[in-house]
Every structure is written in structure tokens, then in C-alpha cells.
Design an enzyme around this catalytic site. Structure first.
Site, mmCIF file in Angstrom:
data_model
loop_
_atom_site.group_PDB
_atom_site.id
_atom_site.type_symbol
_atom_site.label_atom_id
_atom_site.label_comp_id
_atom_site.label_asym_id
_atom_site.label_seq_id
_atom_site.Cartn_x
_atom_site.Cartn_y
_atom_site.Cartn_z
ATOM 1 N N GLU A 267 0.839 -1.197 0.000
ATOM 2 C CA GLU A 267 0.000 0.000 0.000
ATOM 3 C C GLU A 267 0.871 1.243 0.000
ATOM 4 O OE1 GLU A 267 -2.969 0.385 2.955
ATOM 5 O OE2 GLU A 267 -3.635 -1.695 2.812
ATOM 6 N N GLU A 315 -13.887 4.907 0.722
ATOM 7 C CA GLU A 315 -14.724 3.990 1.504
ATOM 8 C C GLU A 315 -15.357 4.753 2.662
ATOM 9 O OE1 GLU A 315 -12.859 -0.139 1.956
ATOM 10 O OE2 GLU A 315 -11.127 1.102 1.442
ATOM 11 N N LYS A 318 -15.411 3.149 6.511
ATOM 12 C CA LYS A 318 -14.204 2.731 7.226
ATOM 13 C C LYS A 318 -14.143 3.369 8.607
ATOM 14 C CE LYS A 318 -10.183 2.044 5.643
ATOM 15 N NZ LYS A 318 -8.830 2.270 5.101
ATOM 16 N N GLU A 326 -9.198 8.618 6.793
ATOM 17 C CA GLU A 326 -9.294 7.196 6.448
ATOM 18 C C GLU A 326 -10.320 6.906 5.353
ATOM 19 O OE1 GLU A 326 -7.873 4.027 7.296
ATOM 20 O OE2 GLU A 326 -6.316 5.514 7.598
#
Length: 482
Positions: A267, A315, A318, A326
Site C-alpha cells: 500500500e 470507503e 471505514k 481514512e
């Protein structure tokens, strides 16, 4: 993602990884599914293909996602969550059943090109306090044995996604790097196992976290444009934290006899909202800088770096315990719309948006023009909305930082309204809200219109953890009182 800190920005964080055997060094992408309204898996697969992304890392082994990848030619990493480690560590049979269901079935009948299984999710993150210290390696070994028994041992390998806090340096120089003392024995055990099975070591590197954790961290060192004060490590010059972090790991492995082991960057990326350093400009600068840099390698290991951008799509469900950013790591918004121009090597620099996305009606829930900020129902209504929606774009330094009090309230109301599929009852805040067909977006602050829910998802309402709710509410209430 998780996060950790090393001396002078040897920082990294991340969740999962992916490495594909006998492939090129083209960029991959992390595909997370923690959304209230995820795009249909087939739409996401087409998005990957349209943008020339040939490798994808998954955080789980969801059947609908794997089915969508059938015959796509995209190389896949499936993941095993931490809460399954104990079961898999203590039962070979459980490992065999997991492999049969989540790997063998898709490889043999669905033509899904699964190359790796990620065992665990940063299991040695320091904040876990050793919870998975005794179960990670046995689970790793059992899954590998199950793959071999299934006849997939040469095709599909195991690996463990590890946060960069598994290693550290005692100075600014990467050459002082070694594995964390409290986990050194198990780290050497895992590295030895991976090496013996010709599997890669995977690490997630996040220069953004350097800035987030340390207000004094040199901004230019986080990017790839050249640092004003580079680090000299016995003649090796470091102008960015990525190279220093990566080479710290190489030194750690070299000190235990594994200096030539394959390394995957599972990542790497930069968020676009939720923090003063999280914005579209910085994200484009970092990700494009990395794309230009990844074929050069590092001082200790010149040559292409295998890496997977984090992440593909925002997202909105999350956890925000690490920070409001995040929910904003995607290079695409929740609906597959590109956030900025980004050349991935196989495109012209313009990301291709998702196709045939179906939206709800163009209408929004906002604060009524006749409502007053002094109404005693304002605070509890905003609290209710934010606790069940996403207010992470509100606050200092965010994309919606310049909203006034009423606009902040409108944003909270609309987020709740959209996440609840524009139900009439979702815009019934007492004497405070009204539905409008005029887009209330202001400047960089986007008031979303939600996409239609997938048929297998239903109405999506989610709750944030108490800590995250507290942070969101403090931000909103502070803004209202400005």
C-alpha cells in the site's frame, strides 16, 4: 490502514498487500469494500481494466467480487482477516476448508487469477499489543500447507501484510535499521518461512502519516521532488522518506541473512480529505511523483518497485479512529469519478471514470431557510446525522472548511439523507430540514448524490465508533460556534 512512526519519518502504515509471481512492475491497486453503497463488482472490474490496472489486492475473499474477476486477466490477492488467525492456526482442517472455498473453487471453475493469499492484516501493529503474536506464523504455515495439498503450492503463495512498525532505525540513517526487538524472533521466523517458499515480504509505506504524526516533519521529504536537507547514509543520499523507509527494511533483512529477498509495497498513497495535509493537490503530487519514481528504485535497491496504490475508491464506512482521512484514500470518489489527473503508465494521464453508474435522483436534504441556528434541536439533530453518516469532510483544513454554520448543518443532513437512499423520513429533522433540487455544493465541497444501492446490499445505514463520533461532532459544533 494502521500507522507507525520511525525516526525522522521512517513511517508507514497500511492494511494489506499483494504480489504477483512472474509479472511486470506495473502499478496495482487496493480494492476495499467498506462502503455504504459500493459500486457493483463488475463495474469496478471494468474500471480496473479501463485504467490499465492489471493487479488488484482484496482485503477479504468475497464471493461476488471474485466472481466478477472471472476471466478478467487481472491478477488477484485475497486476504484473511485477523479474527480468523486463531482458528486457522489451531486447525489444519480449517485452513484446508478456507483454501477450498476461497481459492481452489475460483481458480479451477471461475478462472480467477489468484496469485497470493495475505494471511492477517498487519498482525504485529504495535497498537494490537501482541494479540496476534502467537497465531500469525502457525496460520501462515497451515494455509501454505493447504495450498500445497490442493495442488496450488507453486501457483499461489502465502504472505503476511506487515506495517512498517515491525522495523525501526536508531538514527536518521536507514543502515541502522533492524526488526523491532519485541518481535524480532517471530519476524525472523516469518522471513525465513517466506524466503524458503519463494514468497515476498510485503510492507505498506505512508509518508502522509509522517506529516500527520509530526508537525515538524519536513514537507518536501514526504514527496519526490527533492528534499532541501537530504540524508547522507555513508554516501547513499536520501531525498524522500519512501526511499529511506524502504531501505531501512532492506537493512533489517540483510542483518538476518535475507538482504536479497523480494519486497512488495502493498500500500502506498495519499488521502484527499479529512485533514489539513489531505487534499487533491497533495495527493496528485504524491501519487504522480511515485509513479515517476517507482521504476528508479532506491539507493539500496535500484530498479523497478512492485507496488499497489492505496486505494482505488473512497470507503465511507471505514473506521476513522486513525483519523478522518481514512475514508478518503481513493484515486476515485465513491462513484468511480476520478479525483485528479494521474498517469498510471498505461493511460494518457486522464483516469477513466466508472461506466454506467446509476444514481439516485438529483435532490439534497439541507437546512431549511426558515430554521434558526439557535434552535435547540440543531445540536442533537447534527449529532444524530453524523453518527449515522459521514461528516469527515467538515472541519479545519478539509474540502468543506469554508462552509458557514447553516451549510455545515446541511452537509450533515444531506450525508444522512443520501446514505439512507433519499428516504423521505431521512430528511425529517424537526423543523430544521427541507429537500431541494438545487445543488448546494460550494467550491471544493461536494454535496453528494448517492448511487443506487446494489441489489444485494439493501438500505445502508452505519454507525461510527464512539471515538470517531466524538471527533466528528467536536469538529461540526466548533464550526457552528465560529
Amino acid at each position: 490502514m494502521g500507522f507507525g512512526y520511525m525516526n525522522y519519518g521512517i513511517i508507514a502504515a497500511g492494511v494489506v498487500l499483494c504480489f504477483m509471481v512472474h509479472t511486470g512492475h506495473g502499478i496495482g491497486a487496493n480494492w476495499g469494500t467498506q462502503l455504504t453503497h459500493p459500486l457493483p463488482p463488475k463495474t469496478v472490474v471494468q474500471l480496473l481494466k479501463d485504467n490499465g490496472i492489471q493487479k488488484v489486492k482484496l482485503f477479504d475473499a468475497e464471493t461476488d467480487v471474485l466472481n466478477a474477476l472471472k476471466g478478467s486477466g487481472i491478477e488477484v490477492m485475497v486476504g484473511i482477516p485477523n479474527d480468523m488467525l486463531a482458528t486457522l492456526a489451531n486447525s489444519v482442517s480449517a485452513a484446508e476448508k478456507w483454501v477450498a472455498k476461497n481459492v481452489s473453487a475460483h481458480v479451477s471453475s471461475n478462472s480467477v487469477d489468484i496469485r497470493y493469499v495475505a494471511v492477517g492484516n498487519e498482525p504485529f501493529l504495535s497498537t494490537y499489543n501482541g494479540t496476534y503474536l502467537t497465531t500469525t506464523y502457525p496460520a501462515l504455515a497451515n494455509i501454505q500447507a493447504a495450498l500445497i495439498k490442493a495442488g496450488l503450492g507453486n501457483r499461489v503463495k502465502v504472505t503476511v501484510p506487515l506495517n512498517a512498525d515491525v522495523y525501526q532505525s536508531s538514527s536518521q540513517q536507514p543502515s541502522t535499521g533492524d526488526f523491532r526487538p519485541d518481535i524480532q524472533d517471530v519476524m525472523v521466523q516469518i522471513v525465513t518461512f517466506l524466503n524458503n517458499n519463494r514468497a515476498p515480504f510485503t510492507v505498506n509505506i505512508y509518508p502522509f502519516i509522517s506529516l500527520y504524526n509530526d508537525a515538524n516533519f519536513p514537507m518536501d521529504y514526504a514527496f519526490f521532488d527533492g528534499a532541501s536537507t537530504p540524508i547522507d547514509d555513508n554516501g547513499r543520499i536520501y531525498t524522500n522518506v519512501f526511499d529511506a523507509n524502504y531501505d531501512t527494511l532492506i537493512w533489517a533483512m540483510q542483518k538476518h541473512g535475507y538482504g536479497n529477498m523480494t519486497i512488495l509495497v502493498g500500500e502506498i498513497g495519499w488521502p484527499t480529505d479529512g485533514d489539513r495535509n489531505a487534499n487533491v493537490g497533495y495527493a496528485q503530487r504524491f501519487n504522480q511523483g511515485f509513479m515517476s519514481h517507482m521504476n528508479k528504485g532506491t539507493p539500496m535497491r535500484p530498479g523497478p518497485v512492485d507496488a499497489y496504490l492505496f486505494s482505488l475508491i473512497d470507503e465511507d464506512a471505514k473506521s476513522i479512529q486513525p483519523g478522518n482521512f481514512e475514508r478518503h484514500w481513493g484515486i476515485f470518489y465513491y462513484d468511480g469519478t476520478p479525483k485528479y489527473n494521474l498517469s498510471l503508465g498505461s493511460n494518457s494521464g486522464a483516469l477513466v471514470p466508472a461506466k454506467n453508474v446509476q444514481y439516485l435522483q438529483r435532490r439534497w436534504c439541507v437546512m431549511s431557510p426558515s430554521a434558526s441556528l439557535d434552535d435547540p434541536q440543531v445540536a442533537p439533530s447534527v449529532s444524530y446525522a453524523c453518527s449515522r453518516a459521514d461528516c469527515t469532510s467538515l472541519g479545519y483544513g478539509t474540502s468543506c472548511a469554508n462552509l458557514d454554520g447553516k451549510q455545515n448543518i446541511s452537509y450533515a443532513f444531506n450525508s444522512y439523507y443520501q446514505i439512507n437512499n433519499q428516504l423521505d423520513t431521512a430528511c425529517k429533522f424537526p423543523h430544521l430540514s427541507v429537500v431541494t433540487t438545487s445543488d448546494p455544493s460550494v467550491g471544493t465541497c461536494r454535496f453528494a448524490v448517492m448511487i443506487k444501492p446494489s441489489s444485494n446490499r439493501g438500505n445502508s445505514i452505519f454507525l461510527v465508533e464512539p471515538f470517531g463520533l466524538l471527533i466528528q461532532m467536536l469538529v461540526v459544533l466548533f464550526t457552528l460556534l465560529r
